[in-house]
Motif scaffolding. Sequence first.
Motif, short mmCIF file in Angstrom:
data_model
loop_
_atom_site.label_atom_id
_atom_site.label_comp_id
_atom_site.label_asym_id
_atom_site.label_seq_id
_atom_site.Cartn_x
_atom_site.Cartn_y
_atom_site.Cartn_z
N ASN A 154 1.31 -16.52 -44.23
CA ASN A 154 2.76 -16.69 -44.28
C ASN A 154 3.20 -17.28 -42.94
N ASP A 185 10.20 -20.73 -44.76
CA ASP A 185 8.92 -20.05 -44.91
C ASP A 185 7.93 -20.89 -45.70
N VAL A 187 4.34 -20.16 -47.75
CA VAL A 187 3.35 -19.21 -48.25
C VAL A 187 2.14 -20.04 -48.69
#
Length: 196
Positions: A154, A185, A187
């Motif tokens: 992450n 973000d 992922v």
Amino acid sequence: MKKNLFALTLAVVTTTATLATEPAADETKTVDAKASTVTWKAYKVTGSHTGTVALKSGSLIFDGDKLTGGEFQVDMTTLTATDLEGEYRDKLVGHLKSDDFFSTEKYNTSKLVFTQVKSTGKNSYEVTGNLTIKGITNPVTFDLSVYGSKATANVKVDRAAYDIRYGSGSFFDNLGDKTIYDEFDLVVDLEFATAS
């Protein structure tokens, strides 16, 4: 004859001992770009958007079963949104690819190169790397976990550090509910080849 046998035995033992104490060479494991995914999530005052971008290439470096390095390239031209459909998606994706954001026609790849890997527990690491977006390189630090032939990370990215200014409160005042937050973000779910 006994002397020759003794000398031969000694040579074999010495050679074996030498080989056993030499450090094993790092092993580079290629990441399966098609089986791996990079999902992004960006935030604004009035909500958020999510999408994906395709991994172009990647590798992880191991010393035995311990992660020691890695390098990745992302194909920015594959940037897409997954929370919208049709005209709205096309409009958002077109804007993200434009010079207001990632300028994908000029900068069609982004790159991450690990510079430091610290073990933080079984299968867990704190990774620092150089992330290049739009030709600008900055350090990022993130957590990464490795399980078998899979790795997950992450990553929080501050777009202001890459001169991506559109709707940013770091560059413009009084944006109100038009503000798009600087941090987004990533992922990352990786699959890589393991020794058979």
